[in-house]
Scaffold this motif. Structure first.
Motif, short mmCIF file in Angstrom:
data_model
loop_
_atom_site.label_atom_id
_atom_site.label_comp_id
_atom_site.label_asym_id
_atom_site.label_seq_id
_atom_site.Cartn_x
_atom_site.Cartn_y
_atom_site.Cartn_z
N GLU A 33 0.81 -1.23 0.00
CA GLU A 33 0.00 0.00 0.00
C GLU A 33 0.84 1.28 0.00
O GLU A 33 0.34 2.35 -0.31
CB GLU A 33 -0.96 0.01 1.18
N ARG A 34 2.13 1.17 0.32
CA ARG A 34 2.99 2.36 0.36
C ARG A 34 3.55 2.74 -1.01
O ARG A 34 4.11 3.83 -1.17
CB ARG A 34 4.17 2.12 1.31
N ILE A 35 3.40 1.89 -2.00
CA ILE A 35 4.01 2.13 -3.31
C ILE A 35 3.35 3.32 -4.00
O ILE A 35 2.13 3.43 -4.05
CB ILE A 35 3.90 0.88 -4.20
N ARG A 36 4.19 4.18 -4.53
CA ARG A 36 3.71 5.28 -5.36
C ARG A 36 4.31 5.12 -6.75
O ARG A 36 5.46 4.72 -6.90
CB ARG A 36 4.04 6.64 -4.76
N GLY A 37 3.51 5.41 -7.74
CA GLY A 37 3.96 5.33 -9.12
C GLY A 37 4.10 6.72 -9.70
O GLY A 37 3.33 7.62 -9.37
N GLU A 38 5.09 6.88 -10.54
CA GLU A 38 5.30 8.15 -11.22
C GLU A 38 6.09 7.89 -12.49
O GLU A 38 6.57 6.78 -12.71
CB GLU A 38 6.04 9.15 -10.32
N ALA A 112 1.56 -14.62 -9.35
CA ALA A 112 1.90 -15.02 -7.97
C ALA A 112 3.40 -14.94 -7.73
O ALA A 112 3.84 -14.40 -6.71
CB ALA A 112 1.38 -16.44 -7.69
N ALA A 113 4.19 -15.45 -8.67
CA ALA A 113 5.65 -15.39 -8.52
C ALA A 113 6.13 -13.94 -8.53
O ALA A 113 7.01 -13.57 -7.75
CB ALA A 113 6.32 -16.18 -9.64
N LEU A 114 5.55 -13.11 -9.38
CA LEU A 114 5.94 -11.70 -9.45
C LEU A 114 5.63 -10.98 -8.14
O LEU A 114 6.44 -10.17 -7.67
CB LEU A 114 5.24 -11.00 -10.61
N ARG A 115 4.48 -11.26 -7.55
CA ARG A 115 4.14 -10.64 -6.26
C ARG A 115 5.16 -11.03 -5.20
O ARG A 115 5.58 -10.20 -4.40
CB ARG A 115 2.73 -11.04 -5.82
N GLU A 116 5.56 -12.30 -5.19
CA GLU A 116 6.58 -12.76 -4.23
C GLU A 116 7.91 -12.06 -4.48
O GLU A 116 8.57 -11.62 -3.54
CB GLU A 116 6.75 -14.28 -4.33
N ILE A 117 8.31 -11.98 -5.73
CA ILE A 117 9.58 -11.34 -6.09
C ILE A 117 9.56 -9.86 -5.70
O ILE A 117 10.49 -9.36 -5.06
CB ILE A 117 9.89 -11.53 -7.58
N VAL A 118 8.50 -9.15 -6.09
CA VAL A 118 8.42 -7.72 -5.76
C VAL A 118 8.37 -7.52 -4.25
O VAL A 118 9.04 -6.64 -3.71
CB VAL A 118 7.22 -7.05 -6.47
N GLY A 119 7.63 -8.35 -3.55
CA GLY A 119 7.57 -8.25 -2.09
C GLY A 119 8.93 -8.46 -1.45
O GLY A 119 9.33 -7.72 -0.53
N ALA A 120 9.66 -9.46 -1.91
CA ALA A 120 10.99 -9.72 -1.38
C ALA A 120 11.94 -8.57 -1.73
O ALA A 120 12.79 -8.18 -0.92
CB ALA A 120 11.53 -11.04 -1.93
N TRP A 121 11.81 -8.03 -2.95
CA TRP A 121 12.65 -6.90 -3.35
C TRP A 121 12.40 -5.70 -2.43
O TRP A 121 13.32 -5.03 -1.97
CB TRP A 121 12.39 -6.54 -4.81
N ILE A 122 11.13 -5.44 -2.16
CA ILE A 122 10.76 -4.35 -1.26
C ILE A 122 11.34 -4.60 0.13
O ILE A 122 11.90 -3.69 0.74
CB ILE A 122 9.23 -4.17 -1.21
N ASP A 123 11.21 -5.82 0.63
CA ASP A 123 11.75 -6.14 1.95
C ASP A 123 13.24 -5.80 2.03
O ASP A 123 13.70 -5.24 3.02
CB ASP A 123 11.60 -7.65 2.25
N GLN A 124 13.98 -6.13 1.00
CA GLN A 124 15.43 -5.94 1.03
C GLN A 124 15.87 -4.52 0.71
O GLN A 124 16.94 -4.09 1.14
CB GLN A 124 16.11 -6.91 0.08
N THR A 125 15.07 -3.79 -0.05
CA THR A 125 15.53 -2.47 -0.48
C THR A 125 14.75 -1.31 0.15
O THR A 125 15.25 -0.19 0.17
CB THR A 125 15.44 -2.32 -2.01
N GLN A 126 13.55 -1.56 0.64
CA GLN A 126 12.70 -0.49 1.16
C GLN A 126 12.26 -0.71 2.59
O GLN A 126 11.90 0.22 3.28
CB GLN A 126 11.43 -0.34 0.31
N GLY A 127 12.19 -1.97 3.00
CA GLY A 127 11.63 -2.31 4.31
C GLY A 127 10.13 -2.44 4.22
O GLY A 127 9.47 -1.72 3.49
N ARG A 128 9.59 -3.40 4.90
CA ARG A 128 8.14 -3.63 4.92
C ARG A 128 7.48 -2.79 6.00
O ARG A 128 8.08 -2.49 7.01
CB ARG A 128 7.85 -5.11 5.26
N ALA A 129 6.22 -2.45 5.78
CA ALA A 129 5.42 -1.80 6.81
C ALA A 129 5.19 -2.82 7.91
O ALA A 129 4.90 -3.98 7.62
CB ALA A 129 4.08 -1.33 6.23
N ARG A 130 5.37 -2.44 9.12
CA ARG A 130 5.21 -3.40 10.24
C ARG A 130 3.96 -3.10 11.02
O ARG A 130 3.52 -2.04 11.15
CB ARG A 130 6.42 -3.32 11.18
#
Length: 130
Positions: A33-38, A112-130
């Motif tokens: 939900e934190r993703i912004r597109g531009e 499904a695989a893309l959601r997992e990949i993007v989620g993992a990428w976010i975890d490693q580069t942006q941090g997840r909302a806790r």
């Protein structure tokens, strides 16, 4: 997501790339939900704190998604390690990978695989909302 900016850009892209990009952009935004597109680097790009994904129309046809760690100084790469059981990622460095899509069905069948990949990428580069 800055839908007006991204939507405006999508209307300038010819089919079939427009439909593929629209599907891909919606999938990315739905990952957190934190993703912004531009529009950055002349294409739909996505960020939370820093840009982590940029899309584009490939010169030979199809659409690409570049996952990256944002704008960084050369020589200062952030190593990213992602589980990719479907072998979707083409690694272009320790901090950058590309996924290519020939059509909307490629995005949908790998959603499904893309959601997992993007989620993992976010975890490693942006941090997840806790």
């Amino acid at each position: 997501m800055s839908t007006d900016e991204v939507d405006g850009y999508l209307h300038t892209v010819a089919e079939p790339a427009r439909s593929v990009l629209a599907e891909l952009c919606a999938l990315i935004v739905g990952c957190d939900e934190r993703i912004r597109g531009e529009i950055k680097w002349n294409a739909p790009s996505f960020a939370i704190r820093d840009h982590f994904a940029t899309t584009g129309v490939s010169p030979g046809g199809g659409v690409r998604l570049v996952l990256h760690t944002g704008a960084r100084r050369r020589g200062d790469p952030r190593r990213v390690v992602i589980d990719d059981p479907g072998n979707l990622l083409e690694w272009r460095g320790a901090d950058r990978a590309v996924v290519r899509f020939a059509g909307v069905s490629d995005v949908q069948s790998n959603a499904a695989a893309l959601r997992e990949i993007v989620g993992a990428w976010i975890d490693q580069t942006q941090g997840r909302a806790r």
